[in-house]
Design an enzyme around this catalytic site. Structure first.
Site, PDB file in Angstrom:
ATOM      1  N   HIS A  78       0.797  -1.224   0.000  1.00 58.54           N
ATOM      2  CA  HIS A  78       0.000   0.000   0.000  1.00 58.54           C
ATOM      3  C   HIS A  78       0.828   1.272   0.000  1.00 58.54           C
ATOM      4  O   HIS A  78       0.269   2.367  -0.130  1.00 58.54           O
ATOM      5  CB  HIS A  78      -0.965   0.011   1.201  1.00 58.54           C
ATOM      6  CG  HIS A  78      -1.959  -1.110   1.174  1.00 58.54           C
ATOM      7  ND1 HIS A  78      -3.008  -1.148   0.279  1.00 58.54           N
ATOM      8  CD2 HIS A  78      -2.066  -2.239   1.913  1.00 58.54           C
ATOM      9  CE1 HIS A  78      -3.717  -2.255   0.502  1.00 58.54           C
ATOM     10  NE2 HIS A  78      -3.155  -2.937   1.476  1.00 58.54           N
ATOM     11  N   CYS A 112      -6.811  -8.924   5.247  1.00 58.26           N
ATOM     12  CA  CYS A 112      -5.623  -8.628   4.441  1.00 58.26           C
ATOM     13  C   CYS A 112      -4.412  -9.287   5.089  1.00 58.26           C
ATOM     14  O   CYS A 112      -3.537  -9.837   4.421  1.00 58.26           O
ATOM     15  CB  CYS A 112      -5.425  -7.117   4.344  1.00 58.26           C
ATOM     16  SG  CYS A 112      -4.410  -6.604   2.957  1.00 58.26           S
ATOM     17  N   CYS A 220     -23.329   0.152  25.114  1.00 53.42           N
ATOM     18  CA  CYS A 220     -24.698   0.644  25.088  1.00 53.42           C
ATOM     19  C   CYS A 220     -25.678  -0.512  25.275  1.00 53.42           C
ATOM     20  O   CYS A 220     -26.686  -0.378  25.961  1.00 53.42           O
ATOM     21  CB  CYS A 220     -24.992   1.364  23.774  1.00 53.42           C
ATOM     22  SG  CYS A 220     -25.239   3.140  23.990  1.00 53.42           S
TER      23      CYS A 220
END
Lengths: 259, 106
Positions: A78, A112, A220
């Site tokens: 990358h 990946c 939550c």
């Protein structure tokens, strides 16, 4: 007895107001940043005092560090994250061809890692995975959230919307009951924000560390006394898809600081 | 390699008061918390922070369990000469993590 009827009346009024409201109007989208005290805002705004930057720093090192088995680093494919990863977090979750399902940023990093680097996947919410995710998401800071226009994501986003609006747990509350209908008001001592996922992974003062959106969602769910989904559950990715659509246009803040 | 963020101005005028900021990633576990099955989580905190300017210690601080995780310390120095400012954090096990930054004084 009279007091009881009074309570029932109040409950009915609250019930009606919850049913009547529908989502967020476009002009009233506000980041959780706006609901914080000036001190906490200052902590986030200055990179030399934002503790989330410690994870960005660690992520930058991990980005450059080759994995043993395939001897290749993230940077090996990358390159410079500042260019190749810019805007990525603002459009995730994306559709994953391999699993025919949406995948979130942390999930993509781990897959990946498995396929290209031939390394063991990192544990959900582990420091390394959080650091890499924070580093990648940090490259999109300041960019508006623009969910991917992919029609294959639609059914999953609808599932996420239904999850957001379904009442769960012993307290019988949905996400929408607080974050659509009562944002800006107080729950105990804390302001209820609009629940936008624009700063994740973020540094939460309560956690004294960086945590993922899934960790926050689990918090939550436990708060309304429901059984939380496991880390990496597909429901969480569906919910994130809907939340990103709901937050469309808000700038990314990773690494944000929240109380 | 310490996971630390330090902020030292690159340049300063002689005699100028400069602000130094240092933050390190550390859990600062108090030793008062319980983990799974009621087992005690052992204490693990940074005990001492020290800053040296060209080898001479100019600032230090003792830290205690009440200090939050990832301690952030800011203080001021008088820029006297060009040199290296080094930072050292010593934890309960006696290990020291270090970081450094250069300052040019004109």
């Amino acid at each position: 007895m009279r007091a009881l009827w009074g309570l029932a009346g109040i409950a009915a009024v609250i019930g009606c107001s919850i049913v009547a409201a529908v989502g967020l109007e476009n002009g009233e989208k506000r980041s959780g940043f706006d609901f914080m005290t000036p001190e906490t805002q200052a902590l986030q705004a200055d990179d030399t005092s934002n503790p989330g930057m410690l994870w960005v720093l660690q992520g930058e090192q991990l980005w450059q560090q080759p994995e043993d088995s395939a001897n290749i680093a993230c940077a090996g494919c990358h390159g410079d994250a500042a260019q190749t990863m810019r805007g990525v977090a603002a459009r995730y979750p994306a559709f994953d061809e391999a699993t025919r399902r949406p995948i979130d940023l942390a999930g993509r990093i781990n897959s990946c890692r498995g396929v290209k680097q031939q390394a063991e996947p990192m544990a959900p919410d582990s420091d390394e995975l959080l650091a890499l995710t924070t580093y990648v998401a940090h490259q999109s800071r300041g960019m508006p959230i623009t969910p991917a226009a992919d029609s294959r994501l639609e059914p999953f986003r609808d599932k996420g919307r239904r999850l957001f609006q379904s009442r769960i747990g012993q307290l019988d509350l949905s996400c929408a009951a607080c974050h659509d209908d009562n944002w800006g008001r107080r729950l105990g001592g804390s302001v209820i924000p609009q629940a936008h996922p624009n700063g994740y992974p973020l540094y939460r003062l309560e956690w004294q560390g960086v945590g993922s959106l899934q960790r926050r969602l689990r918090n939550c769910m436990i708060g309304v006394r429901a059984e939380p989904f496991a880390f990496g559950a597909p429901e969480f990715v569906d919910l994130e898809l809907y939340l990103m659509e709901r937050a469309r246009g808000l700038p990314m803040e990773t690494p944000a600081v929240r109380p | 390699m310490a996971r630390a963020l330090i902020n030292v101005p690159k340049t300063a005028r002689r005699g100028e008061i400069v602000e130094i900021r240092a933050m390190i990633a550390h859990p600062m576990e108090t030793g008062y918390r319980m983990g799974t099955n009621g087992a005690n989580i052992p204490r693990d905190i940074i005990r001492r922070f020290a800053c040296a300017y060209d080898g001479e210690e100019v600032f230090s601080a003792d830290l205690f369990p009440a200090v939050s995780a990832n301690p952030f310390i800011a203080f001021t120095l008088v820029a006297t000469a060009s040199g290296t400012i080094t930072f050292a954090w010593t934890d309960d096990s006696g290990e020291t993590q270090t970081a450094s930054a250069d300052i040019t004084v004109s």
